[in-house]
Design a protein around this motif. Structure first.
Motif, PDB file in Angstrom:
ATOM      1  N   GLN A 249     -12.448   5.074   4.367  1.00  0.00           N
ATOM      2  CA  GLN A 249     -11.012   4.845   4.400  1.00  0.00           C
ATOM      3  C   GLN A 249     -10.371   5.659   3.282  1.00  0.00           C
ATOM      4  O   GLN A 249     -10.937   5.751   2.187  1.00  0.00           O
ATOM      5  N   GLU A 250      -9.220   6.262   3.593  1.00  0.00           N
ATOM      6  CA  GLU A 250      -8.535   7.087   2.587  1.00  0.00           C
ATOM      7  C   GLU A 250      -7.177   6.490   2.247  1.00  0.00           C
ATOM      8  O   GLU A 250      -6.506   5.933   3.107  1.00  0.00           O
ATOM      9  N   TYR A 251      -6.801   6.636   0.991  1.00  0.00           N
ATOM     10  CA  TYR A 251      -5.480   6.217   0.526  1.00  0.00           C
ATOM     11  C   TYR A 251      -4.887   7.360  -0.299  1.00  0.00           C
ATOM     12  O   TYR A 251      -5.553   7.863  -1.215  1.00  0.00           O
ATOM     13  N   TYR A 252      -3.659   7.718   0.008  1.00  0.00           N
ATOM     14  CA  TYR A 252      -2.929   8.729  -0.776  1.00  0.00           C
ATOM     15  C   TYR A 252      -3.696  10.040  -0.921  1.00  0.00           C
ATOM     16  O   TYR A 252      -3.621  10.702  -1.952  1.00  0.00           O
ATOM     17  N   ILE A 269      -9.753  -2.391  -6.887  1.00  0.00           N
ATOM     18  CA  ILE A 269      -9.242  -2.286  -8.253  1.00  0.00           C
ATOM     19  C   ILE A 269      -8.754  -0.862  -8.499  1.00  0.00           C
ATOM     20  O   ILE A 269      -7.688  -0.638  -9.092  1.00  0.00           O
ATOM     21  N   CYS A 270      -9.524   0.111  -7.995  1.00  0.00           N
ATOM     22  CA  CYS A 270      -9.140   1.519  -8.152  1.00  0.00           C
ATOM     23  C   CYS A 270      -7.815   1.804  -7.454  1.00  0.00           C
ATOM     24  O   CYS A 270      -7.006   2.599  -7.947  1.00  0.00           O
ATOM     25  N   LEU A 271      -7.603   1.161  -6.306  1.00  0.00           N
ATOM     26  CA  LEU A 271      -6.348   1.381  -5.583  1.00  0.00           C
ATOM     27  C   LEU A 271      -5.164   0.951  -6.441  1.00  0.00           C
ATOM     28  O   LEU A 271      -4.132   1.628  -6.494  1.00  0.00           O
ATOM     29  N   LYS A 272      -5.338  -0.142  -7.141  1.00  0.00           N
ATOM     30  CA  LYS A 272      -4.306  -0.618  -8.064  1.00  0.00           C
ATOM     31  C   LYS A 272      -4.068   0.426  -9.162  1.00  0.00           C
ATOM     32  O   LYS A 272      -2.932   0.743  -9.504  1.00  0.00           O
ATOM     33  N   SER A 273      -5.144   0.965  -9.715  1.00  0.00           N
ATOM     34  CA  SER A 273      -5.039   1.982 -10.768  1.00  0.00           C
ATOM     35  C   SER A 273      -4.268   3.187 -10.256  1.00  0.00           C
ATOM     36  O   SER A 273      -3.408   3.751 -10.962  1.00  0.00           O
ATOM     37  N   ILE A 284      -3.209  10.781  -7.633  1.00  0.00           N
ATOM     38  CA  ILE A 284      -4.634  10.504  -7.396  1.00  0.00           C
ATOM     39  C   ILE A 284      -4.752   9.905  -5.997  1.00  0.00           C
ATOM     40  O   ILE A 284      -3.888   9.131  -5.571  1.00  0.00           O
ATOM     41  N   GLY A 285      -5.794  10.287  -5.302  1.00  0.00           N
ATOM     42  CA  GLY A 285      -6.102   9.673  -4.006  1.00  0.00           C
ATOM     43  C   GLY A 285      -7.375   8.842  -4.120  1.00  0.00           C
ATOM     44  O   GLY A 285      -8.116   8.942  -5.110  1.00  0.00           O
ATOM     45  N   LEU A 286      -7.624   8.036  -3.089  1.00  0.00           N
ATOM     46  CA  LEU A 286      -8.843   7.213  -3.082  1.00  0.00           C
ATOM     47  C   LEU A 286      -9.596   7.437  -1.782  1.00  0.00           C
ATOM     48  O   LEU A 286      -9.003   7.412  -0.701  1.00  0.00           O
TER      49      LEU A 286
END
Lengths: 363, 76, 256
Positions: A249-252, A269-273, A284-286
């Motif tokens: 799954q990808e975010y941003y 937690i990283c998504l929050k960061s 930054i993307g995740l």
């Protein structure tokens, strides 16, 4: 049909999802932090409703061999444990892989090595994705990051295991196992009948009717040429899984200049960061691998041509980073941030580590 | 008085010459080939005194390799 | 009347069962395994339960049991057969489920699984071949090796101070409430073979009827491991093994 929404722990969700999937059997042994799976199953008494067998075995070793046996009978069976217990199961998992048997294994990871700690960890990544037991084999490894995924991956894990006749593992961590969240449970499915099993799994050990030759489930082959052919067949299956079943799954990531790669609970937690960083214009993307094997090598390779650097955030000393680096092939720097011993970092800590590793990213 | 007569058929290729049938026979019907061997190199069992056989199946009962068939007739 | 005249289908009184196939068994000449394999095939055939029978093969000399008896088999990891039988029987309650294990498999590496399956009273039959030695790996000491008995890992004889005592695991299993039938038999004479056949049949019936765990120990020879001829092995077994492992029923809770 109305959705069945409940509030429960990830471990409990696994138990409920398995009953509703129509699983035939569960064999387990208590170990923290996953004992709620066995406890929930015993409390639900599915043998009274669906006919599912639940047994508290004398050891993890016995439990995984019971799973090997049930799988050999063509039944949908599973076991669960936590890190030290999963180490004990490795021999049996190797047999299940060698027998080309479908089965589901749940590992709710705690910190190691040794008896370690009962607190959450992701330190079994190597064990889960690189084989774990003896011989050349792979497990399909699913990494849930929510209670919903704990429930969903039971069905997915069983389906993939039966599709490819290979064991699948849900590699969760103590956080996902213990935290309570809203979960939509799947509808109840009936267990397969003996006739359906005989039709779908002609290899299953059922007792030999006069109409067919004996079915034998063995992993022993002393003819080296035949053993090589067997291994080549296993490898063909693994290549097929690599082609078809990579999930992430990808975010941003569309405009990302940096990428964090994280799986399981720590990915949230990283998504929050990342969302904090983006408030300051740091793009930054995740990427959250859902299948740890097969791994998202191709997508990470692609992203390595877009971003300036990648950070792997894991609750271990740096395990998945090896796969990320294989994918990146040195195109951009790949760093690691991890906490050990059962400590879970907060979003600020992740961000601080990111800025310390990529100081030029800070606006 | 009715007389029981027996006979044995030994699968000589399956036989491993273990001698257990020879010892089990109560009427000394069987022995191992002193010189001849089968394809696997075993001195296989054979009936050297078939006349004495009573068809009791003791030989077949102890045979570890299921090599022996037993036949029996009652002569009135 | 000549032998040729007697050897006719209508006069046949004994032949190996069809379920024991024509594959050449890999066992050494005179090995007890062959007799017990044949008995299992005979009993399953006579009871007409081939379609309901699931066998669990061990690691040890009998690892290839599935090559010789034409029923459905699962090959277990070393010592795990009772755990495997547990799951097979629970998931398939209408089936007759038996394990076939040697002394190392059942009484050393698999002691935990053996005791707990029996203690749960799993409705399985355990066929236990006790020849006091590890045959397949080349004649090493087993838990049941007699005091003073020479093996490749006790080249000067088993010493109690170094290796402990021969393990009478069947006597141990008698104490468990889950066992319904524990018996010790042998296959060295025609009479002994007939008794063993009756015992295995009883154990198989117990599994079908759900009466609990049955264990049929068969005190056996390993003439290669013992370094004797098959005939000498039988004699040695009678004189030495039977003294430590006397034959007979140790427990039978099934009313006749």
């Amino acid at each position: 049909m109305e959705e069945d929404v409940r509030l429960m722990k990830g471990n409990e969700a696994i138990a409920h999802a398995a009953i509703r999937y129509g699983a035939d059997g569960y064999f387990g042994y208590p170990i923290t932090p996953q004992s709620e799976i066995l406890e929930t199953l015993e409390a639900e008494m599915p043998w009274e409703t669906t006919g599912m067998v639940v047994l508290q075995a004398e050891s993890e070793v016995a439990a995984i061999n019971m799973v090997y046996a049930g799988a050999a009978c063509g039944k949908a069976v599973f076991t669960s444990s936590s890190s030290p217990g999963v180490s004990l199961k490795q021999e049996g998992i190797s047999y299940i892989a060698a027998g080309e048997l479908p089965a589901l294994i749940v590992n709710v990871m705690r910190g190691g090595p040794g008896l370690g700690t009962i607190h959450p960890s992701q330190a079994d990544y190597f064990q889960a994705t690189k084989g774990g037991g003896h011989g050349d084999y792979h497990l399909i490894v699913l990494a849930p990051s929510s209670v919903q995924e704990m429930a969903d991956f039971v069905g997915l894990g069983f389906d993939l295991a039966f599709k490819y006749r290979t064991p699948a593992m849900i590699l969760a961590d103590g956080i996902v196992g213990q935290m309570m969240e809203k979960v939509v449970l799947p509808p109840q499915r009936p267990r397969r009948t003996d006739e359906e099993i005989a039709a779908q799994c002609p290899w299953a050990i059922t007792g030999r009717p006069a109409t067919r030759k004996p079915n034998v489930m063995t992993t022993l082959e002393l003819d080296s040429y035949q053993m090589e052919r067997n291994n080549e067949r296993f490898q063909r299956t693994y290549r097929l899984i690599e082609q078809n079943e990579v999930r992430y799954q990808e975010y941003y990531t569309d405009d990302a200049e940096y990428l964090i790669v994280a799986f399981g609970s720590i990915a949230r937690i990283c998504l929050k960061s990342i969302e904090e960083a983006r408030k300051n214009g740091v793009k930054i993307g995740l990427l959250r691998p859902i299948t740890l094997w097969p791994f998202a090598y191709d997508r990470i390779a692609e992203l390595s041509k877009q971003v300036k650097g990648m950070q792997c955030v894991e609750l271990n000393a740096g395990q998945m980073i090896e796969d990320v680096r294989l994918a990146v092939e040195g195109r951009v720097p790949v760093t690691h941030f991890g906490r050990l011993g059962g400590i879970v970092p907060n979003p600020n800590e992740v961000l601080e580590s990111f800025y310390s590793q990529f100081p030029t990213a800070k606006k | 008085m009715a007389k029981v007569k027996g006979a044995v058929k030994i699968n000589q290729e399956r036989c491993k010459g273990c001698d257990l049938c020879v010892v089990a026979c109560p009427v000394d019907v069987l022995m191992l080939q002193p010189k001849e061997v089968n394809d696997r190199g075993y001195h296989y069992a054979f009936a050297h005194n078939h006349e004495a056989c009573i068809g009791c199946a003791s030989c077949a009962t102890v045979c570890p390799d299921g090599c022996i068939e037993v036949y029996r007739v009652t002569i009135k | 009347m000549t032998a040729e005249e007697i050897i006719k289908p209508e006069n046949k009184v004994y032949a190996k069962p069809d379920l024991l196939n024509d594959n050449h068994m890999h066992y050494c000449p005179g090995c007890s395994h062959g007799v017990v394999h044949r008995l299992i095939a005979e009993i399953v055939e006579e009871m007409g339960i081939a379609d309901k029978t699931i066998g669990i093969a061990p690691v040890g000399c009998a690892v290839f049991a599935y090559k010789y008896v034409d029923i459905d088999w699962i090959e277990a990891a070393h010592g795990r057969a009772p755990a495997i039988a547990t799951a097979v029987k629970r998931l398939n309650p209408s089936r007759m489920v038996f394990t076939y294990q040697g002394d190392g498999d059942l009484a050393a590496i698999g002691t935990c699984e053996t005791i707990h399956a029996a203690n749960r009273g799993e409705n399985i039959a355990i066929i236990f071949i006790n020849n006091g030695i590890y045959g397949m790996t080349g004649g090493q000491m087993a838990p049941t090796t007699l005091e003073g008995m020479k093996t490749s890992t006790t080249p000067y004889g088993r010493r109690i101070d170094l290796n402990g005592y021969p393990l009478k695991i069947s006597d141990l299993l008698v104490q468990l409430d889950g066992t319904c039938y524990v018996t010790r038999q042998a296959v060295h004479t025609p009479a002994a073979v007939r008794k063993t056949k009756a015992a295995i049949k009883q154990a198989f019936l117990n599994s079908m009827e759900g009466r609990g765990t049955s264990l049929v120990e068969i005190v056996s020879t390993c003439n290669s491991g013992w370094k004797m001829s098959p005939v000498e092995s039988n004699k040695w077994m009678e004189e030495n093994m039977f003294a430590k492992y006397p034959l007979g029923d140790l427990k039978n809770t099934v009313k006749k």
